[in-house]
Write a protein that holds these residues in place. Structure first.
Motif, mmCIF file in Angstrom:
data_model
loop_
_atom_site.group_PDB
_atom_site.id
_atom_site.type_symbol
_atom_site.label_atom_id
_atom_site.label_comp_id
_atom_site.label_asym_id
_atom_site.label_seq_id
_atom_site.Cartn_x
_atom_site.Cartn_y
_atom_site.Cartn_z
ATOM 1 N N ASN A 76 -14.435 0.130 42.770
ATOM 2 C CA ASN A 76 -13.281 0.785 43.041
ATOM 3 C C ASN A 76 -13.013 0.477 44.894
ATOM 4 O O ASN A 76 -12.182 1.228 45.151
ATOM 5 N N ILE A 79 -10.287 -1.110 46.463
ATOM 6 C CA ILE A 79 -8.871 -0.134 45.575
ATOM 7 C C ILE A 79 -8.342 1.042 46.322
ATOM 8 O O ILE A 79 -7.310 1.682 46.808
ATOM 9 N N LEU A 80 -9.933 2.146 46.041
ATOM 10 C CA LEU A 80 -9.683 3.549 46.552
ATOM 11 C C LEU A 80 -9.161 3.516 48.330
ATOM 12 O O LEU A 80 -8.794 4.585 49.319
ATOM 13 N N LEU A 128 -6.430 6.986 40.380
ATOM 14 C CA LEU A 128 -7.502 5.921 40.176
ATOM 15 C C LEU A 128 -8.978 6.616 40.876
ATOM 16 O O LEU A 128 -9.595 5.417 39.706
ATOM 17 N N CYS A 129 -8.863 7.664 41.195
ATOM 18 C CA CYS A 129 -11.110 8.675 40.543
ATOM 19 C C CYS A 129 -10.896 8.786 39.526
ATOM 20 O O CYS A 129 -11.844 8.389 38.704
ATOM 21 N N ASP A 131 -9.534 7.392 37.123
ATOM 22 C CA ASP A 131 -10.128 6.039 35.878
ATOM 23 C C ASP A 131 -10.925 5.168 36.365
ATOM 24 O O ASP A 131 -11.975 4.987 35.632
ATOM 25 N N LEU A 273 -5.376 -4.504 43.142
ATOM 26 C CA LEU A 273 -4.694 -4.144 40.775
ATOM 27 C C LEU A 273 -4.511 -5.382 40.499
ATOM 28 O O LEU A 273 -4.791 -5.586 39.339
ATOM 29 N N ASP A 292 -4.029 -0.265 34.227
ATOM 30 C CA ASP A 292 -3.560 -0.853 36.094
ATOM 31 C C ASP A 292 -2.083 -1.137 35.999
ATOM 32 O O ASP A 292 -1.589 -0.786 36.992
ATOM 33 N N MET A 295 -0.686 1.886 36.630
ATOM 34 C CA MET A 295 0.042 2.422 38.488
ATOM 35 C C MET A 295 0.594 1.251 39.259
ATOM 36 O O MET A 295 1.029 2.057 40.408
#
Length: 481
Positions: A76, A79-80, A128-129, A131, A273, A292, A295
C-alpha cells in the motif's frame, strides 16, 4: 412470468392514453434513449501548456516522492504515501494562509475551508489504513513503531516521544513527528485552534485502525505509530514549497501553487487505485474492488472540494496572477484542468471501467447487440445471491456520478473565477453544451446495460403492483355482486 419484448429503442405502449384507464396485461417499458450516442472524447491540452503546468508545480520532483518505494513488503506504499504527502502539504497551506498579510483576505472562511479539507483527507487516509489492515495480503506490512515495547528506551531519531500512564492501565507512549508542520501549528497562536481540531479528527478517524499516524494526537488507545517521518518525508516535501515563479509579487501565487500540489497528489492516489481495481476485478476479488471504487468516488468529491478553494481567492489578484504567469494564450481553447495529464488519465480510466461489466456478470457481449448483459444484470439484482457483484456495479456507477459532478462543478468555478467566456474555452459557442467540459457531464451513461436493467426491473415491479391492485378491485366488485 412477464414476457419482455426487446426492441432497439423503445417498446411501444399498449396502454391507451386517452381512453380507458384500466391496466393492460401486457408490460410496456420505455427504454432510456439518448440522441447523443457518441461518447465525449477527452484529451490533454497542448504539450507546451502541459509542460508549463508541470514545471510551475514542480511535478517531476513531486512524482519522485510519490512513487519512491522504500518498503518492499508494503504493497500500500504507492497509495498511502502520496495521500499522507497531500495531507502534509495541506498543513503548509494552513500556515501560508494564516501568514497572509493582506487585510482584505477572507481568513475566517479560509480557516474553515482548510480545516474541512484536512478532515476530509484524514477520513480517506483512515479508510485506506483500515482497508490495508483488513486485507490478508497487506495486513501487518505498514512500517510502524511500537514504542510500548521499547522497554522504556526511546530513540531520538527525529521525533518526540511522550510517556504517560493511565491509572490501572499499561504505559502509553505517544510519539510525535518533528518533521511535520502540524505539531508546530499547535504551538502558534494563529493556528492553534485549527491544529487542535485536526488533531482531534486524527484521534477519532484512526480509532478503527490498529495504528495511528503519530502527529501529536492523544493516542488514547496506546496504539503503535506509523513511522510518519520515514514514509512521508516532510523535510523533502517542504523543500518544494517554493515554485519556479516564486519571484512573482502576488500572494495568490503561493495559494494557487499549493492548491494544485494537493490536487495532483490525490490524482496520483486515484491512478494507483484504478490500477488496483482492474487487477482485483481480473482476479474476481469483487468485494475488495468495490471498496476501492467507493474510495475513488470519494476522491472525485475531494478533488471538487479542492477546486472550490479558488472561489476564496481575491478576484483582482488572481486575474493579475493569471496575466503575470501567462497562464492562457490566445491559441489555447481547452479548459485549464486539461493541462493536468493525471486528471485526464484518471478520467479515461474511470470511463474505461465500463468494459469490466461483462466479466463481472460472467457473460460475453452479444455481437448482434442483444440484451445479454442487461438480462444478466436484472437476474443479479433480483436474485441477490452474489451481492458482492451488486456492490461493485453500484460502486462503478457511483464513480461515474462523482466524475460528472466534478466537471460540472469545475465549470461553475471557472465561470465564477474567470468569467463565462473562459469556461467556454475563449470561444463564442452557439449552445452551452458545445464546450468540452459540458460534453463530459452531459454525455450518456457509461453503463447503458445497467441503466436499462434497472429501468426494466422497476417497470416490471410497477406492472406487478398494478396487476395486484387491479385483481383486488375485480374480486371486491365480484363479491359485491
Amino acid at each position: 412470468m412477464v414476457d419482455l419484448a426487446w426492441k432497439a429503442k423503445m417498446v411501444s405502449s399498449d396502454i391507451p392514453t386517452n381512453k380507458s384507464p384500466k391496466l393492460s396485461n401486457k408490460l410496456s417499458v420505455s427504454v432510456p434513449f439518448s440522441f447523443r450516442t457518441v461518447q465525449a472524447e477527452i484529451s490533454t491540452a497542448s504539450s507546451t501548456a502541459c509542460s508549463a503546468y508541470e514545471y510551475y508545480l514542480r511535478l517531476p520532483e513531486l512524482r519522485k516522492l510519490w512513487s519512491s518505494k522504500e518498503f518492499p513488503n508494503w504493497k500500500n506504499e504507492c497509495i498511502l504515501k502520496p495521500a499522507l504527502q497531500a495531507l502534509e502539504i495541506t498543513f503548509r497551506f494552513v500556515s501560508a494562509v494564516l501568514s497572509d498579510p493582506r487585510s482584505y483576505a477572507n481568513q475566517r472562511e479560509w480557516k474553515r475551508r482548510l480545516e474541512s479539507l484536512t478532515k476530509s483527507q484524514i477520513e480517506l487516509i483512515a479508510i485506506l489504513c483500515e482497508d490495508g489492515e483488513e486485507d490478508s495480503e497487506t495486513r501487518g506490512t505498514a512500517p510502524i513503531v511500537d514504542l510500548s515495547s521499547s522497554n522504556g528506551v526511546l530513540a531520538r531519531d527525529g521525533s518526540l516521544a511522550e510517556v504517560w500512564k493511565i491509572p490501572g492501565e499499561n504505559t502509553v507512549v505517544s510519539r510525535t513527528s518533528e518533521a511535520s508542520l502540524l505539531p508546530r501549528l499547535v504551538t502558534w497562536q494563529k493556528s492553534e485552534d485549527v491544529a487542535q481540531q485536526i488533531i482531534y479528527a486524527l484521534e477519532c478517524e484512526m480509532r478503527r485502525c490498529p495504528y495511528t499516524l503519530g502527529l501529536g494526537e492523544p493516542n488514547l488507545g496506546g496504539k503503535p505509530n506509523l513511522d510518519y517521518d520515514l514514509v512521508c518525508k516532510p523535510s523533502e516535501l517542504h523543500s518544494l514549497k517554493k515554485g519556479p515563479y516564486d519571484h512573482v509579487e502576488n500572494y495568490e501565487n503561493q495559494t494557487v501553487y499549493t492548491t494544485h500540489q494537493v490536487l495532483e497528489s490525490w490524482i496520483f492516489v486515484s491512478q494507483e487505485l484504478l490500477r488496483r481495481v482492474a487487477d482485483r476485478i481480473e482476479t474476481q476479488s469483487f468485494e475488495k474492488a468495490a471498496s476501492d471504487c467507493y474510495m475513488i468516488e470519494r476522491i472525485w468529491k475531494l478533488l471538487a472540494e479542492i477546486e472550490d478553494l479558488h472561489l476564496l481567492m481575491d478576484p483582482d489578484d488572481f486575474l493579475r496572477l493569471k496575466n503575470q504567469l501567462g497562464m492562457k494564450s490566445m491559441e489555447d481553447s481547452e479548459a485549464f484542468c486539461f493541462r493536468s495529464k493525471g486528471l485526464v488519465e484518471i478520467t479515461r480510466q474511470s470511463k474505461e471501467l465500463k468494459h469490466k461489466v461483462p466479466s463481472i456478470l460472467g457473460v460475453e457481449v452479444d455481437p448482434k447487440g442483444g440484451p445479454r448483459i442487461q438480462e444478466a444484470a436484472m437476474k443479479l439484482y433480483s436474485d441477490k445471491e452474489e451481492f458482492e457483484k451488486i456492490h461493485l456495479l453500484q460502486a462503478l456507477q457511483a464513480i461515474e456520478s462523482a466524475l460528472k459532478r466534478f466537471f460540472y462543478a469545475y465549470k461553475q468555478v471557472l465561470v465564477m473565477v474567470m468569467g463565462s467566456l473562459e469556461a467556454k474555452g475563449n470561444r463564442v459557442v452557439v449552445c452551452d453544451s458545445c464546450d468540452s467540459l459540458s460534453q463530459i457531464f452531459l454525455e450518456p451513461t457509461y453503463f447503458p446495460s445497467l441503466d436499462a436493467a434497472k429501468t426494466f426491473l422497476g417497470d416490471i415491479l410497477n406492472h406487478e403492483r398494478g396487476m395486484y391492485v387491479l385483481d383486488r378491485r375485480t374480486r371486491r366488485k365480484q363479491s359485491r355482486e
